[in-house]
Design a protein around this motif. Structure first.
Motif, PDB file in Angstrom:
ATOM      1  N   LEU A   1     199.420  67.057  98.522  1.00 42.32           N
ATOM      2  CA  LEU A   1     198.181  66.451  98.007  1.00 42.32           C
ATOM      3  C   LEU A   1     197.536  65.562  99.075  1.00 42.32           C
ATOM      4  O   LEU A   1     196.312  65.601  99.280  1.00 42.32           O
TER       5      LEU A   1
ATOM      6  N   ARG B   1     195.915  67.748 101.714  1.00 45.97           N
ATOM      7  CA  ARG B   1     194.651  68.322 101.200  1.00 45.97           C
ATOM      8  C   ARG B   1     193.554  67.259 101.200  1.00 45.97           C
ATOM      9  O   ARG B   1     192.386  67.539 101.501  1.00 45.97           O
ATOM     10  N   THR B   2     193.948  66.034 100.854  1.00 48.94           N
ATOM     11  CA  THR B   2     192.972  64.938 100.817  1.00 48.94           C
ATOM     12  C   THR B   2     192.467  64.636 102.228  1.00 48.94           C
ATOM     13  O   THR B   2     191.260  64.452 102.446  1.00 48.94           O
TER      14      THR B   2
ATOM     15  N   TYR C   1     189.951  67.225 103.165  1.00 47.82           N
ATOM     16  CA  TYR C   1     188.704  67.003 102.415  1.00 47.82           C
ATOM     17  C   TYR C   1     187.891  65.861 103.041  1.00 47.82           C
ATOM     18  O   TYR C   1     186.679  65.973 103.239  1.00 47.82           O
ATOM     19  N   VAL C   2     188.580  64.755 103.375  1.00 52.92           N
ATOM     20  CA  VAL C   2     187.883  63.593 103.924  1.00 52.92           C
ATOM     21  C   VAL C   2     187.328  63.919 105.318  1.00 52.92           C
ATOM     22  O   VAL C   2     186.169  63.600 105.627  1.00 52.92           O
TER      23      VAL C   2
ATOM     24  N   LEU D   1     196.035  57.706  98.623  1.00 48.42           N
ATOM     25  CA  LEU D   1     194.796  58.330  98.131  1.00 48.42           C
ATOM     26  C   LEU D   1     193.634  57.333  98.163  1.00 48.42           C
ATOM     27  O   LEU D   1     192.513  57.688  98.548  1.00 48.42           O
TER      28      LEU D   1
ATOM     29  N   LEU E   1     190.307  57.848 100.473  1.00 47.76           N
ATOM     30  CA  LEU E   1     189.046  58.152  99.777  1.00 47.76           C
ATOM     31  C   LEU E   1     188.099  56.953  99.673  1.00 47.76           C
ATOM     32  O   LEU E   1     187.002  57.076  99.125  1.00 47.76           O
TER      33      LEU E   1
ATOM     34  N   ALA F   1     185.194  61.152  94.593  1.00 48.80           N
ATOM     35  CA  ALA F   1     186.659  61.030  94.642  1.00 48.80           C
ATOM     36  C   ALA F   1     187.279  61.569  93.354  1.00 48.80           C
ATOM     37  O   ALA F   1     188.258  62.325  93.385  1.00 48.80           O
TER      38      ALA F   1
ATOM     39  N   PHE G   1     187.072  65.370  93.244  1.00 48.05           N
ATOM     40  CA  PHE G   1     188.047  65.984  94.145  1.00 48.05           C
ATOM     41  C   PHE G   1     189.455  65.907  93.543  1.00 48.05           C
ATOM     42  O   PHE G   1     190.172  66.909  93.489  1.00 48.05           O
ATOM     43  N   LEU G   2     189.850  64.721  93.087  1.00 51.03           N
ATOM     44  CA  LEU G   2     191.218  64.542  92.574  1.00 51.03           C
ATOM     45  C   LEU G   2     191.460  65.396  91.334  1.00 51.03           C
ATOM     46  O   LEU G   2     192.533  65.980  91.164  1.00 51.03           O
TER      47      LEU G   2
END
Ligand code: ADP
Ligand code: NI
Length: 225
Positions: free
Chosen positions: A6, A9-10, A13-14, A53, A57, A77, A80-81
């Motif tokens: 996770l 992936r975050t 994404y960021v 997280l 984010l 955020a 996305f989550l």
């Protein structure tokens, strides 16, 4: 999905979302805040997934770059989550962190009631974000932002405003040196954690030295014979 998947992936994404961001609010700002948050968290009892997280984010859509709209970041955020199927209580905590991390939140709004959220995880991320606003990196970020906004570096005729409301803070066009007095030099006394306080102290001293040198160059004395 495991926590580390996770987080990976975050990160992706960021990085993708912040491509082309202003230099003080880009992926490298996030990376520094993330690293400092992990460092500070070692001495605190916190949920590491929420710290990670929240740090990653926290500036996904800073209101400064969205016409002052403070709802975009928390909304992005959360979306996305949720798309990663993160548990609702974790999504809610991260959104609360993003809504409450900013310096502006602590400024009084014109007559408006402010509801404040508190958590240990917010304390850690807020300290990490504040550390990146002071010291050598803080100086670089302030002038980069000032340049981005076409502000003056310094103007001896414009005094700092130490009693800004949130609205005035968001609208100010003052020279960048003023930002040191209006925000950056105030941060060391606002740190939440002991680790954060210790790290802030050294960075604070560095900024004071920078300002001394700046004024000495602005009004130079002849060199000693
Ligand atoms: P917060 O999000 O905590 O309210 P800001 O987003 O206003 O804080 O500031 C983040 C960073 O952007 C600051 O630490 C500084 O580097 C830069 N910055 C923001 N406002 C100014 C300003 N008026 N002049 C110079 N730099 C600024
Ligand atoms: Ni930040």
């Amino acid at each position: 999905m495991t926590d580390s998947e996770l987080i990976e992936r975050t990160i992706t994404y960021v990085q993708t979302t912040l491509q082309g961001a202003e230099g003080g609010h880009d992926w490298f700002h996030i990376q520094r805040v993330y690293k400092n948050a992990l460092l500070i968290a070692k001495n605190e009892k916190v949920n590491m997934l929420i710290v990670s997280l929240g740090a990653l984010l926290h500036d996904i859509a800073d209101a400064k770059f969205y016409d002052g709209d403070e709802t975009v970041g928390p909304r992005m955020a959360a979306e996305f989550l949720k798309s990663m199927e993160v548990a609702p209580d974790i999504v809610k905590h991260v959104v609360n962190i993003i809504e409450n991390i900013s310096f502006k939140v602590s400024l009084k709004s014109n007559g408006q009631h402010q509801s404040h959220f508190n958590s240990k995880e917010l304390d850690v991320i807020q300290d990490a974000d504040r550390l990146d606003a002071i010291g050598a990196i803080g100086i670089a970020r302030a002038f980069n932002y000032g340049g981005f906004k076409n502000r003056e570096i310094y103007n001896p005729n414009v005094a700092p405003n130490l009693k800004m409301t949130k609205e005035e803070y968001k609208k100010t066009t003052a020279p960048t040196i003023n930002h040191f007095y209006e925000k950056l030099l105030l941060l060391k006394d606002k740190m939440n954690t002991l680790t954060g306080k210790k790290m802030a102290e050294q960075r604070h001293q560095y900024m004071l030295g920078f300002l001394d040198q700046f004024y000495a160059e602005w009004n130079p004395l002849p060199p000693k014979a």
